[in-house]
Design a protein around this motif. Sequence first.
Motif, PDB file in Angstrom:
ATOM      1  N   LEU A 165       0.810  -1.213   0.000  1.00 40.32           N
ATOM      2  CA  LEU A 165       0.000   0.000   0.000  1.00 40.32           C
ATOM      3  C   LEU A 165       0.848   1.270   0.000  1.00 40.32           C
ATOM      4  CD1 LEU A 165      -2.746   1.400   0.167  1.00 40.32           C
ATOM      5  CD2 LEU A 165      -2.613   1.191   2.666  1.00 40.32           C
ATOM      6  N   LEU A 166       1.729   1.392   0.959  1.00 36.90           N
ATOM      7  CA  LEU A 166       2.458   2.650   1.115  1.00 36.90           C
ATOM      8  C   LEU A 166       3.537   2.846   0.059  1.00 36.90           C
ATOM      9  CD1 LEU A 166       2.804   2.969   4.988  1.00 36.90           C
ATOM     10  CD2 LEU A 166       0.997   3.770   3.470  1.00 36.90           C
ATOM     11  N   LYS A 167       4.235   1.791  -0.338  1.00 30.73           N
ATOM     12  CA  LYS A 167       5.297   1.937  -1.336  1.00 30.73           C
ATOM     13  C   LYS A 167       4.767   2.509  -2.649  1.00 30.73           C
ATOM     14  CE  LYS A 167       9.530   1.533  -2.857  1.00 30.73           C
ATOM     15  NZ  LYS A 167      10.611   2.407  -2.365  1.00 30.73           N
ATOM     16  N   PRO A 168       3.652   1.991  -3.190  1.00 31.68           N
ATOM     17  CA  PRO A 168       3.125   2.575  -4.430  1.00 31.68           C
ATOM     18  C   PRO A 168       2.663   4.019  -4.269  1.00 31.68           C
ATOM     19  CG  PRO A 168       2.234   0.371  -4.088  1.00 31.68           C
ATOM     20  CD  PRO A 168       2.923   0.763  -2.815  1.00 31.68           C
ATOM     21  N   LEU A 169       2.333   4.427  -3.040  1.00 35.37           N
ATOM     22  CA  LEU A 169       1.835   5.777  -2.804  1.00 35.37           C
ATOM     23  C   LEU A 169       2.941   6.764  -2.445  1.00 35.37           C
ATOM     24  CD1 LEU A 169      -1.354   4.975  -0.658  1.00 35.37           C
ATOM     25  CD2 LEU A 169      -1.252   5.525  -3.099  1.00 35.37           C
ATOM     26  N   ALA A 170       4.191   6.296  -2.429  1.00 30.84           N
ATOM     27  CA  ALA A 170       5.291   7.118  -1.917  1.00 30.84           C
ATOM     28  C   ALA A 170       5.485   8.410  -2.697  1.00 30.84           C
ATOM     29  CB  ALA A 170       6.587   6.317  -1.897  1.00 30.84           C
ATOM     30  N   GLY A 171       5.042   8.464  -3.953  1.00 31.30           N
ATOM     31  CA  GLY A 171       5.215   9.678  -4.736  1.00 31.30           C
ATOM     32  C   GLY A 171       4.128  10.701  -4.529  1.00 31.30           C
TER      33      GLY A 171
END
Length: 291
Positions: A270-276
């Motif tokens: 969840l968080l890794k793909p949203l990091a940008g």
Amino acid sequence: MCRDCRHVFQNPALNGDGLEFYYRDFYDGLGEKDLGNVFSGREKMYRRRAESLKPQADAPKTWLDVGTGHGHFPEVARTVFPGTRFDGLDFTDGVDLAERAGRIDHGIRGSFPELARERLAESYDVVSMFHYLEHSTDPRAELRAARRAIRPGGHVLIEVPDPECWFARLFGRFWLPWLQPQHLHFLPVANLRKELTSLGFTVVVEQHREPSDTVDLLGAVWLTVNAVAPPEDSPSLAEPPGRARRLLRCALLLAAVPALVAATALDRLLLKPLAGLGKVSNAYRVVARRD
């Protein structure tokens, strides 16, 4: 935290002697094997760091990795730039180990600001500082040293934790990148850009998603467990824990396994793909050219 510029700093902070004493068994000595295993397993991350320079410059002839530790980044970076000479600088035993292992061409031990005044002046096409500035007692002095060590037209690559990350506020002292007591300074990206510009650099790349090492939820759970039941070697303990405390920690670790697994999954999926997006990323990277 400075209310005007949002710079976050440790107060009171360790001085140079304190840091050296702390690192003696964190990165070297007792911690050398464990930390070496952690750092050696990040080839993909190191490759992406090196590749962030590719669109901005031809292959450099000389590269200095400041805070090189055991030299794992230069070892991978030379596969991206095979004709480049990679030197490493650090003030711990790790730099000697890195040279003996062949991960760097030349190991330099000492203070970067001091060495840059004469010995290293305009010696490098690239200076990298990956998760180094936050350890420094004087980040401005380190940036001035980079300015001296880089030839005109060369580049500096900097990666640091982002104190404006949402999770820094949400988790408070349980945000892993605070990493006390060794992380002394946290620079908002606007502050770093301003400082680099004042030194005669032009920022050509700013990245947030790519450098994010998304372990925020996992770190928060792990730090909470350690706060409730500290490990036996924790310096916060007045005396070694007795049998009851050791059993409590074992029980707590077992009970926390589902939370640790869930946190790891959420970090990665969840968080890794949203990091940008927004301030989800826990780190940022800038590449700047010396004009």
